[in-house]
Design an enzyme around this catalytic site. Structure first.
Site, mmCIF file in Angstrom:
data_model
loop_
_atom_site.group_PDB
_atom_site.id
_atom_site.type_symbol
_atom_site.label_atom_id
_atom_site.label_comp_id
_atom_site.label_asym_id
_atom_site.label_seq_id
_atom_site.Cartn_x
_atom_site.Cartn_y
_atom_site.Cartn_z
ATOM 1 N N GLU A 1 -0.316 4.957 -0.518
ATOM 2 C CA GLU A 1 -1.070 6.187 -0.792
ATOM 3 C C GLU A 1 -0.145 7.392 -0.659
ATOM 4 O O GLU A 1 0.670 7.442 0.271
ATOM 5 C CB GLU A 1 -2.202 6.348 0.221
ATOM 6 C CG GLU A 1 -3.429 5.520 -0.100
ATOM 7 C CD GLU A 1 -4.551 5.782 0.889
ATOM 8 O OE1 GLU A 1 -5.653 5.313 0.626
ATOM 9 O OE2 GLU A 1 -4.318 6.432 1.925
ATOM 10 N N ASP B 1 -4.658 14.051 -25.394
ATOM 11 C CA ASP B 1 -4.872 12.663 -24.972
ATOM 12 C C ASP B 1 -4.141 11.781 -25.979
ATOM 13 O O ASP B 1 -4.685 11.452 -27.029
ATOM 14 C CB ASP B 1 -6.370 12.348 -24.919
ATOM 15 C CG ASP B 1 -6.631 10.923 -24.427
ATOM 16 O OD1 ASP B 1 -5.654 10.173 -24.224
ATOM 17 O OD2 ASP B 1 -7.818 10.572 -24.246
ATOM 18 N N TYR C 1 0.856 -1.189 0.000
ATOM 19 C CA TYR C 1 0.000 0.000 0.000
ATOM 20 C C TYR C 1 0.884 1.228 0.000
ATOM 21 O O TYR C 1 1.802 1.323 0.812
ATOM 22 C CB TYR C 1 -0.896 0.028 1.242
ATOM 23 C CG TYR C 1 -2.348 0.186 0.879
ATOM 24 C CD1 TYR C 1 -2.783 1.308 0.178
ATOM 25 C CD2 TYR C 1 -3.290 -0.799 1.180
ATOM 26 C CE1 TYR C 1 -4.114 1.443 -0.198
ATOM 27 C CE2 TYR C 1 -4.619 -0.668 0.814
ATOM 28 C CZ TYR C 1 -5.029 0.466 0.115
ATOM 29 O OH TYR C 1 -6.332 0.587 -0.254
ATOM 30 N N LYS D 1 -0.428 0.621 -24.726
ATOM 31 C CA LYS D 1 -0.724 0.510 -26.164
ATOM 32 C C LYS D 1 0.616 0.350 -26.892
ATOM 33 O O LYS D 1 1.345 -0.566 -26.569
ATOM 34 C CB LYS D 1 -1.603 1.670 -26.597
ATOM 35 C CG LYS D 1 -2.983 1.578 -25.895
ATOM 36 C CD LYS D 1 -3.979 2.650 -26.263
ATOM 37 C CE LYS D 1 -5.280 2.449 -25.474
ATOM 38 N NZ LYS D 1 -6.262 3.530 -25.686
ATOM 39 N N THR E 1 -1.833 6.284 -22.063
ATOM 40 C CA THR E 1 -1.803 4.941 -21.469
ATOM 41 C C THR E 1 -0.369 4.439 -21.594
ATOM 42 O O THR E 1 0.417 4.969 -22.382
ATOM 43 C CB THR E 1 -2.717 3.950 -22.210
ATOM 44 O OG1 THR E 1 -2.228 3.813 -23.553
ATOM 45 C CG2 THR E 1 -4.161 4.420 -22.247
ATOM 46 N N ARG F 1 -0.752 -2.396 -18.244
ATOM 47 C CA ARG F 1 -1.994 -1.632 -18.348
ATOM 48 C C ARG F 1 -1.953 -0.502 -17.337
ATOM 49 O O ARG F 1 -1.770 -0.741 -16.149
ATOM 50 C CB ARG F 1 -3.216 -2.502 -18.024
ATOM 51 C CG ARG F 1 -3.326 -3.785 -18.789
ATOM 52 C CD ARG F 1 -4.746 -4.268 -18.823
ATOM 53 N NE ARG F 1 -5.494 -3.400 -19.686
ATOM 54 C CZ ARG F 1 -5.382 -3.390 -21.020
ATOM 55 N NH1 ARG F 1 -4.586 -4.229 -21.631
ATOM 56 N NH2 ARG F 1 -6.073 -2.540 -21.744
HETATM 57 C C1 PLP Z 1 -7.280 3.944 -24.818
HETATM 58 C C2 PLP Z 1 -7.692 5.351 -24.685
HETATM 59 C C3 PLP Z 1 -8.066 5.898 -23.448
HETATM 60 C C4 PLP Z 1 -8.335 5.098 -22.204
HETATM 61 O O1 PLP Z 1 -7.489 4.144 -21.786
HETATM 62 P P1 PLP Z 1 -7.990 3.036 -20.734
HETATM 63 O O2 PLP Z 1 -6.705 2.548 -20.150
HETATM 64 O O3 PLP Z 1 -8.748 2.021 -21.503
HETATM 65 O O4 PLP Z 1 -8.844 3.717 -19.716
HETATM 66 C C5 PLP Z 1 -8.331 7.261 -23.386
HETATM 67 N N1 PLP Z 1 -8.244 8.033 -24.465
HETATM 68 C C6 PLP Z 1 -7.913 7.553 -25.677
HETATM 69 C C7 PLP Z 1 -7.822 8.480 -26.831
HETATM 70 C C8 PLP Z 1 -7.637 6.194 -25.826
HETATM 71 O O5 PLP Z 1 -7.313 5.720 -27.036
#
Ligand code: PLP
Length: 417
Positions: free
Chosen positions: A69, A213, A67, A242, A239, A248
Site C-alpha cells: 500500500e 480515455d 502487500y 489491449k 488499460t 490486465r
Molecule cells: C476497455 C475500456 C475501459 C475499461 O477497461 P477495464 O480494464 O475493462 O476496466 C475504459 N474505457 C474504455 C474506452 C475502454 O475501451
C-alpha cells in the site's frame, strides 16, 4: 465450439503448469481448456491480445505475494524494497514511452483508472461531457449501471449518422450549453482517431478539464501508429492489456501539477494495495512496447485492420466510417441478411470470436472486431484477406469455415513451440 480437455498438457504451454496439475487438476483442466480455446480459435475481440511469455512470467512471480500500500519510499508495509524497485521502473518506462511528466501504474483496470481520474478532478454531481453510450461510450462514461452515471451528471455527444464521425460542432455546442467540469474523449468502438487538439480547444473554451480515455489505442500510441493525447489532455487514462499487450490493468498519465491529486485518488481514495506482480508485468510490457519491433507491430495492426475492413466491405458488410485508422473495425452485417447477434453466433461457430456492439444509427447491433491478437500471432495481409472471405462464408453459412480457421491458427499459433 465444444472444448475438449484432458489432464495432459499440450506441447505449447507458455508456462510450467506442472505444480497446478499435481495440486489442483480441476482448475488445471480449466486453464488448459482455455489455452486450447485460445489456440484453437481466432481471437478477434477488439480489446484482447496475447501477452508475451515475459509478461506472463512476471504475473506468475513471487511479487504476487507482496502487500505494498502506498507509493515507493512511502509504503504502509515493510519489505517493499523490490516492490518499490518494480514500481519505479514501471513509472520511469511509462513516462519515457509516452512522454508524460507523471505516471500512476497502480490502477487495477481501465475502469479503476477512470474512476480515479474523476475522483481527482470532480465532485459528485458535477457535469461531464463524454461520448454517449449508444455511440460507443464506455460504461465509465455515464452508464446508469456504473458509478459514473450514478455520481455525475453525464451529457453524451454522438457521431454523425451518415459519416459515423464525431461531430465536433455538436461537442462544442453541448459544452457551451452544459458547461461541463470535464470533457472525456475515448470510446469502445470508434475506429478513427479522436481530434485531441479540438477537444483541448473546446475544453479551454468552457474551462473544463480534458480527460482522454485512451484504453483502446494506447498500444498504437506507444508504437507511434496513432496520435498521442498526452500533449493535449489534463489526464490520460488507459488499460495496459489491449493493443499495448501487457497484463490486465490500468494506468494514468498526467502533468506534474496534477500528479499528487491523481496519486491520492488512486490510493487511498479508490484502491488499497497495488498488485505488485501486475505492476512488474506492466514494466515488462512498457519495455517491450519501446522497441522498434513493437512500433512495427503497432503499424501492422493498423494496416491489417485496413485490409480486413476493405475485405469485409467486399463481402457485403457495411463497415462504419467506411474503414478504420486503428485496430478496431465495426461492421453492420445487415446487408447479409442478419443482425449482429446472429452474425456473432455464426462466426463463433466457425471459430471466429468477437463481440457485438452498438451501431451509430438505429437499434440493430453490429459486430466489433480488432486485429491486435491476430497480428501478434504473426498473420499478414494475405491472412487478413482470407479472414474477410471466411467472415462472409461463416455469416452466410457456406462451407466448413471452422476447418479453415483451424488451419489458419495452426499456421499462426499464439504460443508457438
Ligand atoms: C476497455 C475500456 C475501459 C475499461 O477497461 P477495464 O480494464 O475493462 O476496466 C475504459 N474505457 C474504455 C474506452 C475502454 O475501451
Amino acid at each position: 465450439m465444444p472444448v475438449t480437455t484432458s489432464a495432459a498438457p499440450p506441447a505449447t504451454l507458455p508456462q510450467d503448469f506442472g505444480a497446478l496439475l499435481r495440486e489442483d487438476p480441476e482448475i488445471a483442466d480449466v486453464l488448459l481448456g482455455e489455452l486450447r480455446r485460445q489456440s484453437g480459435t481466432l481471437q478477434l475481440t477488439a480489446a484482447e491480445n496475447f501477452t508475451s511469455p515475459a509478461v506472463l512470467a512476471a504475473l506468475g512471480s513471487p511479487l504476487a505475494n507482496k502487500y505494498a500500500e502506498g507509493y515507493p519510499g512511502k509504503r504502509h508495509h515493510g519489505g517493499c524494497e523490490q516492490a518499490d524497485a518494480a514500481e519505479l521502473i514501471a513509472v520511469r518506462r511509462a513516462t519515457a514511452l509516452f512522454g508524460a511528466e507523471h505516471a500512476n501504474v497502480q490502477p487495477h483496470s481501465g475502469s479503476s483508472a477512470v474512476l480515479a481520474a474523476y475522483a481527482a478532478l470532480l465532485r459528485p454531481g458535477d457535469t461531464v461531457l463524454a461520448m454517449g453510450l449508444p455511440y460507443g461510450g464506455h460504461l465509465t462514461h455515464g452508464s446508469p449501471a456504473n458509478f459514473s452515471g450514478r455520481w455525475f451528471d453525464f451529457v453524451g455527444y454522438g457521431v454523425d449518422s451518415e459519416s459515423g464521425l464525431i461531430d465536433y460542432q455538436q461537442v462544442r455546442t453541448l459544452a457551451r450549453t452544459h458547461r461541463p467540469k470535464a470533457i472525456v474523449s475515448g470510446s469502445i468502438s470508434y475506429p478513427r482517431h479522436p481530434d485531441y487538439e479540438r477537444f483541448r480547444e473546446i475544453a479551454d473554451e468552457v474551462g473544463a478539464y480534458f480527460i482522454a480515455d485512451a484504453a483502446h489505442p494506447m498500444g498504437l500510441i506507444a508504437g507511434g501508429a496513432a496520435p498521442s493525447p498526452v500533449p493535449y489532455a489534463d489526464v490520460v487514462c488507459a488499460t495496459t492489456h489491449k493493443v499495448l499487450r501487457g497484463p490486465r490493468g490500468g494506468m494514468i498519465l498526467c502533468g506534474a501539477e496534477l500528479a499528487e491529486r491523481i496519486d491520492r485518488a488512486v490510493f487511498p481514495f479508490t484502491q488499497g494495495g497495488a498488485q505488485m506482480h501486475t505492476v512488474a508485468a506492466k514494466a515488462v510490457a512498457f519495455h517491450e512496447a519501446a522497441t522498434p519491433a513493437f512500433a512495427a507491430y503497432a503499424h501492422r495492426v493498423v494496416s491489417h485492420a485496413r485490409v480486413l475492413a476493405a475485405g469485409l466491405e467486399a463481402e457485403g458488410f457495411d463497415v462504419t466510417t467506411g474503414g478504420t485508422d486503428t485496430h478496431l473495425i465495426v461492421a453492420d452485417p445487415a446487408p447479409l441478411g442478419v443482425d449482429g447477434h446472429t452474425a456473432r453466433t455464426r462466426l463463433a461457430a466457425a471459430g471466429l470470436v468477437l463481440d457485438t456492439c452498438a451501431l451509430p444509427y438505429g437499434d440493430a447491433r453490429g459486430i466489433r472486431l480488432g486485429t491486435a491478437a491476430v497480428t501478434t500471432q504473426g498473420m499478414g495481409d494475405a491472412a487478413m484477406a482470407r479472414l474477410a472471405a471466411l467472415f462472409g462464408a461463416a455469416v452466410r453459412e457456406e462451407g466448413d469455415v471452422l476447418a479453415e480457421v483451424r488451419e489458419l491458427v495452426a499456421k499462426f499459433p499464439p504460443y508457438p513451440g
